[in-house]
Write a protein that holds these residues in place. Structure first.
Motif, PDB file in Angstrom:
ATOM      1  N   ILE A 125       0.838  -1.199   0.000  1.00  0.00           N
ATOM      2  CA  ILE A 125       0.000   0.000   0.000  1.00  0.00           C
ATOM      3  C   ILE A 125       0.876   1.254   0.000  1.00  0.00           C
ATOM      4  CG2 ILE A 125      -1.590   1.393   1.418  1.00  0.00           C
ATOM      5  CD1 ILE A 125      -2.876  -1.218   2.347  1.00  0.00           C
ATOM      6  N   ILE A 126       1.898   1.263   0.862  1.00  0.00           N
ATOM      7  CA  ILE A 126       2.709   2.470   0.998  1.00  0.00           C
ATOM      8  C   ILE A 126       3.573   2.696  -0.244  1.00  0.00           C
ATOM      9  CG2 ILE A 126       4.576   3.534   2.334  1.00  0.00           C
ATOM     10  CD1 ILE A 126       3.227   2.504   4.837  1.00  0.00           C
ATOM     11  N   GLY A 176       1.262   3.631  -3.108  1.00  0.00           N
ATOM     12  CA  GLY A 176       0.706   4.966  -2.889  1.00  0.00           C
ATOM     13  C   GLY A 176       1.734   6.058  -3.121  1.00  0.00           C
ATOM     14  N   LEU A 177       2.950   5.863  -2.607  1.00  0.00           N
ATOM     15  CA  LEU A 177       3.988   6.881  -2.806  1.00  0.00           C
ATOM     16  C   LEU A 177       4.308   7.045  -4.287  1.00  0.00           C
ATOM     17  CD1 LEU A 177       6.497   6.087   0.110  1.00  0.00           C
ATOM     18  CD2 LEU A 177       4.885   7.997  -0.040  1.00  0.00           C
ATOM     19  N   SER A 217       2.391   6.510  -6.771  1.00  0.00           N
ATOM     20  CA  SER A 217       1.285   7.128  -7.490  1.00  0.00           C
ATOM     21  C   SER A 217       1.120   8.603  -7.119  1.00  0.00           C
ATOM     22  CB  SER A 217       0.022   6.314  -7.198  1.00  0.00           C
ATOM     23  OG  SER A 217      -1.107   7.102  -7.230  1.00  0.00           O
ATOM     24  N   ILE A 218       1.381   8.961  -5.854  1.00  0.00           N
ATOM     25  CA  ILE A 218       1.173  10.344  -5.417  1.00  0.00           C
ATOM     26  C   ILE A 218       2.399  11.223  -5.672  1.00  0.00           C
ATOM     27  CG2 ILE A 218       0.861  11.790  -3.357  1.00  0.00           C
ATOM     28  CD1 ILE A 218      -1.040   9.630  -2.292  1.00  0.00           C
ATOM     29  N   LEU A 219       3.583  10.700  -5.333  1.00  0.00           N
ATOM     30  CA  LEU A 219       4.789  11.530  -5.460  1.00  0.00           C
ATOM     31  C   LEU A 219       5.533  11.331  -6.780  1.00  0.00           C
ATOM     32  CD1 LEU A 219       6.326  10.991  -1.887  1.00  0.00           C
ATOM     33  CD2 LEU A 219       4.769  12.805  -2.627  1.00  0.00           C
ATOM     34  N   ILE A 255       1.737  12.343   4.370  1.00  0.00           N
ATOM     35  CA  ILE A 255       1.961  11.392   3.275  1.00  0.00           C
ATOM     36  C   ILE A 255       1.166  10.107   3.502  1.00  0.00           C
ATOM     37  CG2 ILE A 255       3.680   9.765   2.368  1.00  0.00           C
ATOM     38  CD1 ILE A 255       5.655  11.915   2.164  1.00  0.00           C
ATOM     39  N   HIS A 256       1.205   9.590   4.729  1.00  0.00           N
ATOM     40  CA  HIS A 256       0.468   8.363   5.026  1.00  0.00           C
ATOM     41  C   HIS A 256      -1.039   8.560   4.846  1.00  0.00           C
ATOM     42  CE1 HIS A 256       4.204   6.699   6.541  1.00  0.00           C
ATOM     43  NE2 HIS A 256       3.615   5.536   6.643  1.00  0.00           N
ATOM     44  N   ARG A 303      -2.518  10.671   2.788  1.00  0.00           N
ATOM     45  CA  ARG A 303      -2.843  10.728   1.354  1.00  0.00           C
ATOM     46  C   ARG A 303      -2.802   9.347   0.712  1.00  0.00           C
ATOM     47  NH1 ARG A 303       0.856  15.075  -1.437  1.00  0.00           N
ATOM     48  NH2 ARG A 303      -0.343  14.435  -3.269  1.00  0.00           N
ATOM     49  N   VAL A 304      -1.751   8.582   1.071  1.00  0.00           N
ATOM     50  CA  VAL A 304      -1.611   7.227   0.529  1.00  0.00           C
ATOM     51  C   VAL A 304      -2.825   6.378   0.921  1.00  0.00           C
ATOM     52  CG1 VAL A 304      -0.321   5.079   0.901  1.00  0.00           C
ATOM     53  CG2 VAL A 304       0.908   7.189   0.354  1.00  0.00           C
ATOM     54  N   ALA A 305      -3.245   6.513   2.187  1.00  0.00           N
ATOM     55  CA  ALA A 305      -4.313   5.665   2.698  1.00  0.00           C
ATOM     56  C   ALA A 305      -5.676   6.055   2.129  1.00  0.00           C
ATOM     57  CB  ALA A 305      -4.337   5.725   4.218  1.00  0.00           C
ATOM     58  N   LYS A 356      -6.230   7.272  -0.772  1.00  0.00           N
ATOM     59  CA  LYS A 356      -6.232   6.729  -2.131  1.00  0.00           C
ATOM     60  C   LYS A 356      -6.459   5.214  -2.118  1.00  0.00           C
ATOM     61  CE  LYS A 356      -3.309   6.270  -6.197  1.00  0.00           C
ATOM     62  NZ  LYS A 356      -4.474   5.955  -7.025  1.00  0.00           N
ATOM     63  N   ALA A 357      -5.783   4.516  -1.190  1.00  0.00           N
ATOM     64  CA  ALA A 357      -5.920   3.052  -1.116  1.00  0.00           C
ATOM     65  C   ALA A 357      -7.364   2.657  -0.806  1.00  0.00           C
ATOM     66  CB  ALA A 357      -4.969   2.487  -0.068  1.00  0.00           C
ATOM     67  N   LEU A 413      -2.956   6.448   8.795  1.00  0.00           N
ATOM     68  CA  LEU A 413      -3.155   5.365   7.838  1.00  0.00           C
ATOM     69  C   LEU A 413      -4.567   4.761   7.942  1.00  0.00           C
ATOM     70  CD1 LEU A 413      -0.971   4.212   5.828  1.00  0.00           C
ATOM     71  CD2 LEU A 413      -0.932   2.234   7.316  1.00  0.00           C
TER      72      LEU A 413
END
Lengths: 239, 239
Positions: A96-97, A100-101, A103-105, B113-114, B116-118, B120-121, B193
């Protein structure tokens, strides 16, 4: 599809556990396994038969040395087995991390962050090890003993020293602790995280050391191999 | 210290596996376990004796209801057991990355960051689920069936529906998949998260839904509990 109970039963024998571990680096025939684990060939044959039935190991014919009849060698099959109780899924969290990173960064910024994190992790690990062992400065010998055979061994990367001279140490690791993630993201995990970790390690060794990765499991090699060069200061003891 | 072979042997029985799972939410006496797993009390007693000997389970006396003699209840002991073959360590990778990000970027940026990643997930997971199941819009019933009982169940979070009405669903999870990391970083894992993941899920449900976390294992509660509110558009079918 492996049966959970059967896998646990297979793993519940210390001998079968040793045999599986002996096969993680490369396929071996019965005599090679027997030598490695210190059991009689007939006992190894018996365990291999049960491991094959469970689906953890498979036999394949191989002609060794080019003459004579083929020997049967055994290798580990299929996917990684991960069990936890109570159930955990840190692999999912990593997926997931990382996903996600990316895709976002974007891939460059994600790689840069992983590199920085890993350099720091490698550097801190070696600094702490030096401090815990009262080392004032690293030598190839103390690096081999404390890092390669000590820390990497404890982590489970199956390290081996390939060669050592006064100013050069080559070692390799046969097991990648993050191999499933490496297969989907070699650029990030091998070329940022693993590279950064070893860069950090070499940085902590001191200015007289240089490091280079020669091989990488994430890029298809059978092991990850590293070379450490020591421009030994004149007068320094090699031990 | 648990013995590896004995743990594998204990886990190799489907009945013992079921009993362990029955105990992950809360301690139970023999009859409650027997009811849960569908075995006779005498069989459960036999397995509990072996699980206690292995060190996976421990008995403790408990007075139930305040009258009569105390009943013995059984609970899971000690730490999480994680085994993989070949050896992997995704927990280590999570520790390195979380620790590194906190140290390099600081806690606010790491949390951001976590989050945003979460988000999206969670959002992507629900969108994909809707698309795979040909759903045009979510209802509490389809959310309950596909997400709570479906996805969360498959992931192993041991979800249960606490209550459901026309416009409100309360559900809880008894198992946290990242509990060791939660214990050291509740702010990051629970409040960024996990929060982000559920925010993303509610966002994907649509503008008529709202979500709230009522309880959290990382903050000492025995479960993570969530409330989903549906401001049902007039005329919409509830199924």
């Amino acid at each position: 599809m492996l049966n959970k109970s059967e896998v646990f039963k297979a793993l519940s024998s210390d001998s079968r556990w040793e045999i599986l571990n002996a096969l993680t680096d490369e396929p071996k025939d019965i005599n090679e396994i027997a030598d490695r684990v210190g059991l009689k060939a007939i006992t190894v044959r018996h365990h291999l038969s049960s491991l094959t039935q469970t689906g953890l190991v498979e036999p394949l014919p191989e002609r060794k040395g080019g003459v004579g009849r083929p020997t049967t060698v055994y290798r580990i099959t299929g996917d990684n087995i991960r069990v936890s109780f109570p159930q955990r899924d840190y692999f999912l969290l990593n997926q997931i991390i990382v996903g996600g990173l990316l895709s976002i960064l974007g891939s460059e910024a994600t790689k840069e962050i992983h590199l920085r994190v890993a350099v720091k992790a490698g550097f801190d690990l070696l600094e702490n090890t030096a401090s815990e062992n009262g080392l004032e400065r690293w030598t190839l010998d103390s690096f081999r003993r404390l890092f390669v055979e000590g820390l990497l061994g404890e982590m489970g990367t199956k390290p081996e020293v390939v060669s050592q001279s006064e100013d050069e140490l080559i070692f390799q690791e046969r097991n990648c602790l993050f191999f499933e993630l490496v297969k989907t993201n070699p650029e990030l995990i091998c070329n940022a995280l693993d590279k950064g970790f070893h860069d950090g390690v070499v940085k902590a060794l001191g200015p007289d050391f240089e490091g280079e990765r020669l091989n990488c499991m994430g890029h298809g090699d059978p092991y990850c191999r590293y070379k450490i060069l020591w421009n030994r200061p004149s007068g320094a003891d090699s031990t």
